[in-house]
Design an enzyme around this catalytic site. Structure first.
Site, PDB file in Angstrom:
ATOM      1  N   ARG A 177       0.829  -1.222   0.000  1.00 23.87           N
ATOM      2  CA  ARG A 177       0.000   0.000   0.000  1.00 23.87           C
ATOM      3  C   ARG A 177       0.864   1.273   0.000  1.00 23.87           C
ATOM      4  O   ARG A 177       0.540   2.259   0.653  1.00 23.87           O
ATOM      5  CB  ARG A 177      -0.960  -0.001   1.196  1.00 23.87           C
ATOM      6  N   SER A 227     -11.877  -0.966   1.722  1.00 23.37           N
ATOM      7  CA  SER A 227     -11.285  -1.452   2.971  1.00 23.37           C
ATOM      8  C   SER A 227     -10.695  -0.265   3.729  1.00 23.37           C
ATOM      9  O   SER A 227      -9.837   0.442   3.223  1.00 23.37           O
ATOM     10  CB  SER A 227     -10.206  -2.485   2.648  1.00 23.37           C
ATOM     11  N   GLU A 297      -6.329   3.087   5.777  1.00 26.85           N
ATOM     12  CA  GLU A 297      -5.896   3.256   4.386  1.00 26.85           C
ATOM     13  C   GLU A 297      -6.380   4.593   3.846  1.00 26.85           C
ATOM     14  O   GLU A 297      -5.714   5.233   3.045  1.00 26.85           O
ATOM     15  CB  GLU A 297      -6.461   2.134   3.504  1.00 26.85           C
TER      16      GLU A 297
END
Length: 306
Positions: A177, A227, A297
Site C-alpha cells: 500500500r 477497505s 488506508e
C-alpha cells in the site's frame, strides 16, 4: 487563498467549465461526505496540469490531488485550497501488443474491460477496485493475490515544479500500500502496463468470479472508501474488528459494516465527523482488545466544520 484571484488565474489557462468554486466534495469522493473545496479543477492535458502547478506554487496555494476519491475523506469544513481532480478528464489509453499505456485518470474497471476485450490477462485482480490508475499506483493497490507492482512496467510522473520523468518499476519503490508517490505531491500522469495474451472467455470468467465474490462479501451498496484499514502484519483488520465485537457498530450515520467488518460505511446520511469518530473508536477498541494498532488506508484531509 484569494479565491477570486485564483479563479481568474486559472481561467486564463483552463476551460472555464473545468473550474469549480466552493465545490461540495461530497460529490467527488466515494464516502459521499465532505464540505466544499475553495476551488476544484479538472485539467485535461499534461500542459494544463503543469500550468495549475505553476499557479499553485507561485501563489503559495495549498493543493491536493485526487482521482476517483475512493481513498480519501474530506472533513465537513471542506478544503481550503485547490483540489486537482485527475479522473475521466484525463483517461486516454492505447494498446500495443501486450502493453497498455494508460493515463492516470482512467478507472480500473474500464482498464480491466479494455484489457479483456483485447484478450489480455493479468489485470483481472484490479478490475473491481473502485478507483483510478493514479490512485492505484500511489498506493500499490492490490486484491485477490495481485498488486500493481506485478504488472507496471513504468510510470510517467510530474513533480510540483512541472518536471516530467519516467520511472521504472524498481524506481517506483512499490511496497504494501505504498510507492514513491505516497509521500509526495508528485502526480502520476500515465503508466505502461505489461500484460499477457490470454483467452477472452477465460479472462471474462475470472472477472465475473471476482465480481461475484466482491458483491457477496463486501457492502458495495453503501458509500465507503473500500477497505478502511491497512492489514496489520500477522493479522487481518476485519477479523480483529469483528473479534472486538464491533461488527455492525454505529456512530451517528457511520457503521462498521455488518457484511464485512473491514469496511466502515456511510450507512445513514453520515457526516465526515461520524466516520472519523468511528474510525478512531475502532482503532482504540482493537488496541484495547489485542494490542494491535490499526492504520487507516483512507487519507483524512481538510478542515473541521466550525
Amino acid at each position: 487563498m484569494d479565491k477570486q484571484l485564483t479563479f481568474e488565474l486559472l481561467k486564463n489557462e483552463l476551460d472555464k467549465s473545468e473550474i469549480m468554486v466552493d465545490e461540495p466534495m461530497h460529490n467527488h469522493i466515494s464516502f459521499k461526505v465532505g464540505g466544499p473545496a475553495d476551488i476544484l479543477v479538472r485539467p485535461r492535458t499534461e500542459e494544463e496540469i503543469q500550468k495549475v502547478f505553476k499557479i499553485a506554487k507561485e501563489n503559495n496555494i495549498p493543493f491536493i490531488i485526487k482521482g476517483n476519491g475512493s481513498n480519501i475523506l474530506i472533513k465537513d469544513g471542506g478544503f481550503r485550497g485547490l483540489v486537482i481532480e485527475i479522473a475521466d478528464n484525463f483517461s486516454d489509453y492505447k494498446i500495443e501488443e501486450e502493453t497498455m499505456t494508460v493515463q492516470a485518470g482512467a478507472l480500473l474497471s474500464i482498464i480491466g474491460k479494455k484489457a479483456m476485450e483485447a484478450s489480455l490477462t493479468g489485470f483481472e485482480f484490479a478490475s473491481g477496485i473502485p478507483g483510478t490508475l493514479g490512485g492505484a499506483l500511489a498506493m500499490n493497490a492490490g486484491a485477490y493475490g495481485g498488486e500493481m507492482k506485478n504488472i507496471v512496467e513504468s510510470v510517467r510522473i510530474m513533480d510540483e515544479d512541472g518536471n516530467i520523468k519516467e520511472y521504472s518499476n524498481e524506481e517506483m519503490a512499490f511496497s504494501y500500500r505504498h510507492s514513491r508517490l505516497s509521500d509526495t505531491k508528485h502526480i502520476a500522469l500515465s503508466a505502461r502496463i505489461k500484460l499477457q495474451k490470454g483467452i477472452y472467455e477465460d479472462i471474462k470468467e475470472i472477472m465475473d468470479d471476482l465480481r461475484l465474490k466482491r458483491t457477496s462479501k463486501q457492502p458495495l451498496e453503501y458509500p465507503s472508501a473500500g477497505s478502511t484499514f491497512k492489514r496489520p502484519e500477522g493479522y487481518f483488520a476485519g477479523k480483529l474488528i469483528q473479534d472486538s465485537d464491533l461488527k455492525g457498530y454505529q456512530m451517528g450515520g457511520a457503521q462498521v459494516s455488518s457484511k464485512h467488518s473491514g469496511f466502515i460505511i456511510n450507512y445513514d446520511k453520515a457526516s465526515a465527523k461520524d466516520i472519523i469518530n468511528l474510525i478512531d473508536h475502532v482503532k482504540e477498541r482493537v488496541f484495547e482488545c489485542f494490542g494491535v494498532r490499526l492504520e487507516e488506508e483512507v487519507k483524512i484531509l481538510g478542515e473541521d466544520e466550525e
